[in-house]
Design an enzyme around this catalytic site. Structure first.
Site, mmCIF file in Angstrom:
data_model
loop_
_atom_site.group_PDB
_atom_site.id
_atom_site.type_symbol
_atom_site.label_atom_id
_atom_site.label_comp_id
_atom_site.label_asym_id
_atom_site.label_seq_id
_atom_site.Cartn_x
_atom_site.Cartn_y
_atom_site.Cartn_z
ATOM 1 N N ARG A 45 0.867 -1.191 0.000
ATOM 2 C CA ARG A 45 0.000 0.000 0.000
ATOM 3 C C ARG A 45 0.892 1.225 0.000
ATOM 4 N NH1 ARG A 45 2.438 1.888 3.763
ATOM 5 N NH2 ARG A 45 0.905 3.558 3.749
ATOM 6 N N GLY A 46 0.259 2.407 -0.104
ATOM 7 C CA GLY A 46 1.046 3.628 -0.273
ATOM 8 C C GLY A 46 1.148 3.896 -1.767
ATOM 9 N N ALA A 47 0.816 5.126 -2.178
ATOM 10 C CA ALA A 47 0.653 5.403 -3.612
ATOM 11 C C ALA A 47 1.859 4.991 -4.478
ATOM 12 C CB ALA A 47 0.305 6.878 -3.804
ATOM 13 N N ARG A 88 -7.302 -0.568 -6.892
ATOM 14 C CA ARG A 88 -7.635 0.490 -5.923
ATOM 15 C C ARG A 88 -7.856 1.790 -6.712
ATOM 16 N NH1 ARG A 88 -4.262 1.020 -0.525
ATOM 17 N NH2 ARG A 88 -6.202 1.988 0.181
ATOM 18 N N GLN A 194 -1.861 2.304 9.943
ATOM 19 C CA GLN A 194 -0.574 2.424 9.239
ATOM 20 C C GLN A 194 0.444 3.200 10.067
ATOM 21 O OE1 GLN A 194 -3.563 3.030 7.845
ATOM 22 N NE2 GLN A 194 -3.602 2.522 5.677
ATOM 23 N N ASP A 235 -2.098 10.761 -2.201
ATOM 24 C CA ASP A 235 -2.495 9.707 -3.143
ATOM 25 C C ASP A 235 -2.859 10.278 -4.508
ATOM 26 O OD1 ASP A 235 -3.048 8.465 -0.335
ATOM 27 O OD2 ASP A 235 -2.837 6.833 -1.788
ATOM 28 N N ASN A 245 -5.482 12.240 0.539
ATOM 29 C CA ASN A 245 -4.548 11.432 1.323
ATOM 30 C C ASN A 245 -5.369 10.637 2.334
ATOM 31 O OD1 ASN A 245 -1.808 10.631 1.961
ATOM 32 N ND2 ASN A 245 -2.047 11.747 3.874
ATOM 33 N N LYS A 246 -4.691 9.851 3.132
ATOM 34 C CA LYS A 246 -5.347 8.969 4.089
ATOM 35 C C LYS A 246 -6.410 9.693 4.918
ATOM 36 C CE LYS A 246 -5.057 5.489 4.440
ATOM 37 N NZ LYS A 246 -6.062 4.660 3.710
HETATM 38 O O1 MRU Z 1 -4.472 3.096 2.186
HETATM 39 P P1 MRU Z 1 -3.005 3.325 2.063
HETATM 40 O O2 MRU Z 1 -2.209 2.774 3.199
HETATM 41 O O3 MRU Z 1 -2.489 2.897 0.707
HETATM 42 O O4 MRU Z 1 -2.863 4.904 2.122
HETATM 43 C C1 MRU Z 1 -1.583 5.468 2.071
HETATM 44 C C2 MRU Z 1 -1.591 6.940 2.175
HETATM 45 O O5 MRU Z 1 -2.607 7.571 2.292
HETATM 46 C C3 MRU Z 1 -0.268 7.607 2.025
HETATM 47 O O6 MRU Z 1 -0.197 8.749 2.807
HETATM 48 C C4 MRU Z 1 -0.058 7.981 0.540
HETATM 49 O O7 MRU Z 1 -0.305 6.894 -0.277
HETATM 50 C C5 MRU Z 1 1.308 8.479 0.297
HETATM 51 S S1 MRU Z 1 2.512 7.233 0.472
HETATM 52 C C6 MRU Z 1 4.016 7.883 0.093
#
Ligand code: MRU
Length: 342
Positions: A45-47, A88, A194, A235, A245-246
């Site tokens: 996970r994470g963009a 996603r 996270q 994201d 973002n999250k």
């Molecule tokens: O649902 P996730 O864990 O994929 O969400 C991640 C985030 O929101 C991060 O802040 C974002 O992807 C940036 S990661 C460098």
């Protein structure tokens, strides 16, 4: 630094983040379906990490079948890109990486093997570039902080959310090396935790001082401690600077504004979506109720509760002090400039 994912023996190895911090195990992905599941179920996970995983997924697509012709291979690759792209919806790095891989797939090749080699090479390039980009983001962002800063971060925008080093945590890493970090306040980040499971783990491993807090403590701590900055990842950044973002980032941005604390977004230019004019056009992923109802598979609320689970929110550009990219630091209103330069 622990590897989030890597390519070996014609497979993508993906660190299963669902088991962190308790267990470090890698999923070996040999099919497009394996990669799709790893992204959908958030083993990765994470963009930026999602983008790299999808790139590896396309390289796997080129390997997993015997193709009778180049045309048949290209048709399959196009279906694989569509399938991976549906894993996603919010992180634009996913479609960005798939577009890059599809551009290779669409080029002229002498045969199936040549295209296979080109796709593997391109996926490794995306991986390598991501780490270089994150180090540049780290250096650009560290300049914004003064000595002994206290910063709040949300979710995990660290090495685990990228091919390595991280974006928001990349800034914190670089700043720490320069003596600019007193400690980091880490939001636990319900419901996926996270912050608690991943960011705290990364900071602990790097010996960067941190204090873990539950999400609802941020306001009180902004009021009572000298918090110098909020630094988060992204994201998808719309053309006007609105940033997805999250979930919880929007609330943090309002708290930060009230307390006069700058909020910085750290992200590669591949997270900028110049085709989405503003935040209203960003699709927000809704995930399952179970992820809110349960912690570690144990129900913490009545099983029959109705639940909302938006996984992201959008912070308006006006609440963001600056966006830190590998190409420099930009006002949200000027964020399309580096992306247009591509
Ligand atoms: O649902 P996730 O864990 O994929 O969400 C991640 C985030 O929101 C991060 O802040 C974002 O992807 C940036 S990661 C460098």
């Amino acid at each position: 630094m622990i590897k989030t994912l890597y390519w070996k023996d014609n497979s993508a190895y993906i660190l299963n983040q669902l088991l962190l911090p308790g267990r470090v195990t890698y999923l070996r992905c040999r099919t497009v379906k394996d990669v799709y599941r790893a992204i959908r179920d958030m083993a990765v996970r994470g963009a930026p990490a999602i983008g790299v995983a999808a790139a590896f997924g396309m390289a796997i697509a080129a390997i997993e079948k015997d193709f009778k012709s180049l045309a048949a291979m290209k048709a399959w690759l196009s279906r694989a890109a569509q399938f991976l792209g549906s894993s996603r919806p919010t992180a634009v790095n996913l479609s960005w990486a798939l577009k890059r891989m599809s551009a290779v797939a669409d080029a002229q090749f002498s045969g199936v093997d040549a295209l296979r080699r080109a796709l593997i090479a391109e996926s490794k390039k995306i991986y390598d570039e991501d780490i270089i980009i994150n180090r540049a983001i780290g250096d650009n962002g560290a300049r914004l902080l003064k000595k002994d800063s206290v910063v709040i971060t949300h979710c995990n925008a660290g090495a685990l959310a990228t091919a390595g080093y991280g974006t928001a945590l990349g800034v914190i890493r670089s700043a720490f090396k320069q003596g600019k970090i007193k400690y980091v306040l880490v939001d636990e980040t319900r419901p996926y935790l996270q912050g608690a499971r991943l960011t705290a783990w990364e900071l602990m491993k790097e010996r960067i001082p941190y204090k873990l807090i539950t999400d609802n403590m941020a306001g009180y701590l902004m009021k009572t401690c000298n918090v110098n900055a909020v630094i988060v990842g992204a994201d998808r950044i719309a053309a006007n600077g609105d940033t997805a973002n999250k979930i919880g980032t929007y609330s943090l941005s309002i708290l930060a504004k009230h307390h006069g604390i700058p909020l910085y977004v750290a992200a590669p230019t591949s997270t900028i979506d110049i085709h989405t004019p503003d935040g209203d056009g960003i699709v927000i992923e809704e995930r399952s109720a179970k992820e809110v109802l349960c912690v570690n598979k144990i129900f913490i609320a009545p099983k029959t509760s109705e639940v909302r689970h938006p996984a992201f929110d959008v912070t308006p550009a006006g609440l963001i002090r600056a966006i830190i990219t590998e190409k420099g630091v930009f006002a949200p209103s000027g964020i399309t400039k580096p992306a247009e330069r591509e």
